[in-house]
Write a protein that holds these residues in place. Structure first.
Motif, PDB file in Angstrom:
ATOM      1  N   LEU A 229      42.794  19.345  36.841  1.00  0.00           N
ATOM      2  CA  LEU A 229      42.865  18.728  38.163  1.00  0.00           C
ATOM      3  C   LEU A 229      41.872  19.391  39.113  1.00  0.00           C
ATOM      4  N   SER A 230      41.812  20.698  39.056  1.00  0.00           N
ATOM      5  CA  SER A 230      40.885  21.452  39.902  1.00  0.00           C
ATOM      6  C   SER A 230      39.434  21.133  39.551  1.00  0.00           C
ATOM      7  N   ALA A 231      39.132  20.997  38.268  1.00  0.00           N
ATOM      8  CA  ALA A 231      37.771  20.680  37.838  1.00  0.00           C
ATOM      9  C   ALA A 231      37.353  19.293  38.334  1.00  0.00           C
ATOM     10  N   ALA A 232      38.270  18.330  38.280  1.00  0.00           N
ATOM     11  CA  ALA A 232      37.965  16.983  38.776  1.00  0.00           C
ATOM     12  C   ALA A 232      37.665  17.028  40.272  1.00  0.00           C
ATOM     13  N   PHE A 233      38.453  17.784  41.009  1.00  0.00           N
ATOM     14  CA  PHE A 233      38.223  17.897  42.446  1.00  0.00           C
ATOM     15  C   PHE A 233      36.890  18.593  42.726  1.00  0.00           C
TER      16      PHE A 233
ATOM     17  N   THR B 191      33.956  16.279  42.175  1.00  0.00           N
ATOM     18  CA  THR B 191      33.836  15.327  43.271  1.00  0.00           C
ATOM     19  C   THR B 191      33.177  15.966  44.478  1.00  0.00           C
ATOM     20  N   ILE B 192      33.599  17.175  44.825  1.00  0.00           N
ATOM     21  CA  ILE B 192      33.011  17.888  45.961  1.00  0.00           C
ATOM     22  C   ILE B 192      31.526  18.147  45.705  1.00  0.00           C
ATOM     23  N   ALA B 193      31.188  18.564  44.486  1.00  0.00           N
ATOM     24  CA  ALA B 193      29.794  18.871  44.152  1.00  0.00           C
ATOM     25  C   ALA B 193      28.918  17.616  44.207  1.00  0.00           C
ATOM     26  N   ARG B 194      29.440  16.486  43.756  1.00  0.00           N
ATOM     27  CA  ARG B 194      28.662  15.248  43.754  1.00  0.00           C
ATOM     28  C   ARG B 194      28.578  14.599  45.125  1.00  0.00           C
ATOM     29  N   TYR B 195      29.505  14.896  45.995  1.00  0.00           N
ATOM     30  CA  TYR B 195      29.574  14.203  47.278  1.00  0.00           C
ATOM     31  C   TYR B 195      28.274  14.316  48.071  1.00  0.00           C
ATOM     32  N   ALA B 196      27.636  15.464  48.020  1.00  0.00           N
ATOM     33  CA  ALA B 196      26.405  15.669  48.786  1.00  0.00           C
ATOM     34  C   ALA B 196      25.273  14.762  48.307  1.00  0.00           C
ATOM     35  N   THR B 197      25.279  14.388  47.036  1.00  0.00           N
ATOM     36  CA  THR B 197      24.177  13.596  46.507  1.00  0.00           C
ATOM     37  C   THR B 197      24.492  12.107  46.384  1.00  0.00           C
ATOM     38  N   ASP B 198      25.670  11.764  45.905  1.00  0.00           N
ATOM     39  CA  ASP B 198      25.923  10.336  45.686  1.00  0.00           C
ATOM     40  C   ASP B 198      27.270   9.837  46.204  1.00  0.00           C
ATOM     41  N   ALA B 199      28.023  10.685  46.866  1.00  0.00           N
ATOM     42  CA  ALA B 199      29.298  10.306  47.488  1.00  0.00           C
ATOM     43  C   ALA B 199      30.249   9.589  46.534  1.00  0.00           C
ATOM     44  N   LYS B 200      30.248   9.971  45.274  1.00  0.00           N
ATOM     45  CA  LYS B 200      31.163   9.382  44.298  1.00  0.00           C
ATOM     46  C   LYS B 200      32.483  10.141  44.299  1.00  0.00           C
ATOM     47  N   SER B 201      33.549   9.421  44.083  1.00  0.00           N
ATOM     48  CA  SER B 201      34.853  10.057  43.973  1.00  0.00           C
ATOM     49  C   SER B 201      35.314   9.963  42.526  1.00  0.00           C
TER      50      SER B 201
ATOM     51  N   ALA C  59      48.023  21.015  46.593  1.00  0.00           N
ATOM     52  CA  ALA C  59      48.193  21.945  47.716  1.00  0.00           C
ATOM     53  C   ALA C  59      47.531  23.276  47.385  1.00  0.00           C
ATOM     54  N   GLU C  60      47.677  23.720  46.147  1.00  0.00           N
ATOM     55  CA  GLU C  60      47.048  24.981  45.713  1.00  0.00           C
ATOM     56  C   GLU C  60      45.527  24.850  45.726  1.00  0.00           C
ATOM     57  N   ILE C  61      45.017  23.735  45.216  1.00  0.00           N
ATOM     58  CA  ILE C  61      43.569  23.513  45.177  1.00  0.00           C
ATOM     59  C   ILE C  61      43.011  23.381  46.589  1.00  0.00           C
ATOM     60  N   MET C  62      43.701  22.646  47.440  1.00  0.00           N
ATOM     61  CA  MET C  62      43.212  22.387  48.792  1.00  0.00           C
ATOM     62  C   MET C  62      43.269  23.630  49.676  1.00  0.00           C
ATOM     63  N   SER C  63      44.082  24.603  49.315  1.00  0.00           N
ATOM     64  CA  SER C  63      44.192  25.804  50.139  1.00  0.00           C
ATOM     65  C   SER C  63      42.874  26.575  50.205  1.00  0.00           C
ATOM     66  N   SER C  64      41.993  26.356  49.224  1.00  0.00           N
ATOM     67  CA  SER C  64      40.723  27.073  49.218  1.00  0.00           C
ATOM     68  C   SER C  64      39.531  26.115  49.225  1.00  0.00           C
ATOM     69  N   SER C  65      39.738  24.913  49.745  1.00  0.00           N
ATOM     70  CA  SER C  65      38.669  23.929  49.698  1.00  0.00           C
ATOM     71  C   SER C  65      38.711  23.018  50.916  1.00  0.00           C
ATOM     72  N   SER C  66      37.612  22.329  51.134  1.00  0.00           N
ATOM     73  CA  SER C  66      37.593  21.310  52.172  1.00  0.00           C
ATOM     74  C   SER C  66      37.700  19.951  51.495  1.00  0.00           C
ATOM     75  N   GLY C  67      37.934  18.941  52.261  1.00  0.00           N
ATOM     76  CA  GLY C  67      38.110  17.608  51.714  1.00  0.00           C
ATOM     77  C   GLY C  67      39.572  17.227  51.709  1.00  0.00           C
TER      78      GLY C  67
END
Length: 155
Positions: free
Chosen positions: A35-39, A42-52, A74-82
């Motif tokens: 789940l964390s890898a998928a998120f 998505t965050i890494a690709r967002y800057a280039t192609d805005a894919k989810s 909740a655990e993943i989002m605690s250390s991330s934006s988005g």
């Protein structure tokens, strides 16, 4: 034990301490890392192609899928934006096709509204409106009423 005639003062958190549930997940390290890898992708690709990315979590009723997604994110989002949105396919909603998609988009619309309250400069709502044709907005709002509310299509 509480008798049927007694009440619990809901404002007194000490009286509810025994109702607090454990939010730690045991034996779900592999699933949580997926789940964390998928998120992260998505965050890494967002800057280039805005894919989810969509992650489907399946399993038998009562196995903790909702708990896993809620607490895992909740655990993943605690250390991330988005942000993320989730939808639940309820067994009792079988007569309503795509009820999980409606639930997902309702969750997403609620999150967009929260995000814009926290960051008034955030223009998600206007971006959605610009990317859709007027007819598409009205068709979607007929299927998913929360989209109509979010885009303020009542006017």
């Amino acid at each position: 034990m509480v008798s049927s005639n007694s009440t619990i003062d809901r404002r007194d958190s000490a009286s509810l301490d025994h109702w607090n549930r454990n939010t730690h997940m045991y034996g779900r390290d592999f699933e949580l890392s997926s789940l964390s890898a998928a998120f992260s992708r998505t965050i890494a690709r967002y800057a280039t192609d805005a894919k989810s990315e969509v992650v489907l979590v399946s399993g038998m009723s009562g196995t903790g899928k909702t708990f896993f997604v809620k607490n895992g994110m909740a655990e993943i989002m605690s250390s991330s934006s988005g942000f993320y949105a989730s939808g639940k396919c309820a067994q009792l909603e079988q007569n309503h096709p795509y009820s999980c998609v409606v639930d997902l988009f309702t969750s997403l619309c609620n999150r967009v509204s929260e995000e814009e309250k926290e960051m008034p400069s955030c223009k998600i709502r206007s971006g959605i409106r610009q990317s859709l044709q007027a007819d598409d907005c009205f068709i979607l709002s007929g299927l998913i009423p929360k989209i109509g509310e979010m885009l303020d299509l009542s006017t």
